[in-house]
Design an enzyme around this catalytic site. Structure first.
Site, mmCIF file in Angstrom:
data_model
loop_
_atom_site.group_PDB
_atom_site.id
_atom_site.type_symbol
_atom_site.label_atom_id
_atom_site.label_comp_id
_atom_site.label_asym_id
_atom_site.label_seq_id
_atom_site.Cartn_x
_atom_site.Cartn_y
_atom_site.Cartn_z
ATOM 1 N N CYS A 1 0.814 -1.223 0.000
ATOM 2 C CA CYS A 1 0.000 0.000 0.000
ATOM 3 C C CYS A 1 0.847 1.273 0.000
ATOM 4 C CB CYS A 1 -1.005 0.007 1.152
ATOM 5 S SG CYS A 1 -0.297 0.038 2.794
ATOM 6 N N ASP B 1 -7.767 5.818 -0.920
ATOM 7 C CA ASP B 1 -7.428 4.560 -0.272
ATOM 8 C C ASP B 1 -6.955 3.528 -1.302
ATOM 9 O OD1 ASP B 1 -7.218 2.341 1.321
ATOM 10 O OD2 ASP B 1 -9.310 2.308 1.974
ATOM 11 N N HIS C 1 -6.340 0.344 -0.758
ATOM 12 C CA HIS C 1 -6.613 -1.030 -0.319
ATOM 13 C C HIS C 1 -7.774 -1.636 -1.105
ATOM 14 C CE1 HIS C 1 -4.419 0.807 3.051
ATOM 15 N NE2 HIS C 1 -3.883 -0.399 3.165
#
Length: 438
Positions: A178, A347, A349
């Site tokens: 990430c 984000d 993820h």
């Protein structure tokens, strides 16, 4: 997981409320993946998570059968048997560690999903969001404009099904990449900014846009691919599959830009110090061309020190900001702005198929879904990013930093050998206003 499609339009002659606009797009829940290895943005150390080691198997008891009934084992065969047993036990131990990592990362991703929120339901025109030097009132029209601006910012995510990350065999960075993906987003924003200007938008017909995007495709030949980044990480004792901290990420990006002369150089501050003379030299060597500046910092022990929050908020108002790579503990996020006492984040993820940089894939590196992270949840380890198209931009930025200090804001880094900052340069910084942004 994919971003949701655009909200259904309101009935004719009916003005949607602020809460309706928020709720229409905020039902997306970040995907909880079961990753391969530990993923932590907070750590600048790069040791992999420790796992309990099982004891070595006991030596099998000697046979009590009569010697006449058992065929003798050749002495030369015993080392081969021992090697096979050791290899089997090593595989079992490795599997146990992998299982522990999967459980840990499932918890990390769950915490990431639950720590991010949509815009508060009670926002109004009296509230303001700042997204990379642009301000938005949070009435219905302002929220729509905020989403449109957010959709212009790149968001690179976990990917799978790419060619193996040699010499390892990973074909996905799910669960550990990430910070790498956040770093790619930060650098892509900077490269687009200095090449195409602040008004750059997703444009499949623009060859310059596509050329820059292809620098980040998933493949060994791309200068900012995950393949190239983990290779530089290995040179800094970060194994493939281990998490990158902000400092390792920044240094890997710098090394990869230096290996490609046609790409704008990246300067990384050391120990929270930006050396003006080094920046001047870099501009000279680049014929006055663009430079990206990354400043890795640790702004607290376990959490962000409250004294630095005013600077974090102000940093997003600079026309040279390209965002912050950081996030919450164990979960990197690309931070691009603020609203109230929260950060606007993108984000990473979410796992998608490998990115090849084609025009048809551009939708996979953008989203207009607004997510917020409370400042109290921010990990103190992060990396600031700025982009300068020319030495004049750099001069204005240095003067802007000086003005922040004069106003009493705690700036978490220093600029040394910057004696050339004058009243004239301070006047240049005063001319930088939001109204001048394209």
């Amino acid at each position: 997981m994919a971003d949701q499609s655009a909200p259904q339009p309101s009935p004719p002659n009916v003005t949607p409320s602020t809460e309706q606009l928020i709720n229409s797009r905020e039902s997306e829940t970040p995907q909880v993946d079961v990753p391969r290895a530990a993923d932590a943005s907070a750590a600048d150390t790069n040791a992999s998570a420790a796992a309990p080691m099982l004891p070595s198997p006991a030596t099998p008891p000697a046979s009590t059968s009569p010697a006449s009934t058992v065929a003798p084992v050749a002495t030369s065969a015993r080392p081969a048997v021992a090697t096979q047993v050791q290899a089997l036990w090593s595989n079992l131990s490795s599997s146990a560690r992998s299982l522990l990592n999967q459980v840990e990362n499932t918890i990390h991703d769950f915490l990431s999903a639950t720590s991010l929120t949509p815009l508060p339901a009670d926002v109004s025109a009296a509230d303001e969001a700042v997204l990379l030097a642009k301000s938005f009132s949070l009435d219905p029209a302002g929220i729509t404009a905020l989403r449109e601006e957010l959709a212009r910012r790149p968001r690179l995510t976990y990917r799978s099904q790419f060619s193996p990350l040699e010499p390892a065999t990973f074909t996905s960075d799910q669960g550990w990449g990430c910070m790498i993906r956040v770093g790619q987003s930060l650098i892509l924003e900077g490269m687009l900014r200095v090449r195409l200007g602040r008004g750059a938008v997703r444009d499949a017909s623009n060859p310059d846009y596509l050329e820059i995007v292809q620098w980040f495709r998933d493949g060994p030949a791309a200068p900012f691919s995950i393949h190239a980044i983990v290779k530089k990480g290995m040179e800094m004792d970060t194994a493939i599959g281990e998490w990158f901290g902000p400092t390792i990420m920044a240094q890997a990006m710098k090394k990869n830009s230096a290996a490609a002369p046609s790409i704008p150089p990246i300067f990384v501050a050391q120990d929270a110090i930006v050396f003006a003379s080094d920046m001047d030299d870099l501009f000279r060597n680049n014929q006055g061309g663009p430079i990206l500046l990354l400043i890795p910092l640790r702004l607290g022990i376990d959490a962000l020190h409250a004294a630095y929050w005013p600077f974090i908020k102000q940093s997003f108002r600079s026309p040279y900001s390209i965002g912050i790579a950081g996030g919450r503990p164990s979960s990197a996020l690309y931070m691009v702005g603020t609203v109230r006492d929260s950060l606007l984040v993108l984000d990473p993820h979410m796992t998608q198929p490998a990115f090849h940089g084609t025009a048809s894939e551009l939708g996979t590196i953008h989203t207009d879904v607004v997510r917020c992270l409370s400042a109290t949840s921010l990990d103190p380890s992060l990396c600031l990013g700025f982009a300068f198209a020319s030495p004049a931009d750099w001069t204005r930025w240095v003067a802007w930093i000086a003005k922040l200090r004069e106003s009493g804001i705690e700036v978490p880094f220093s600029i040394q050998a910057a004696t050339w900052v004058t009243d004239e340069n301070l006047a240049l910084s005063e001319s930088d206003s939001e109204s001048e942004l394209p």
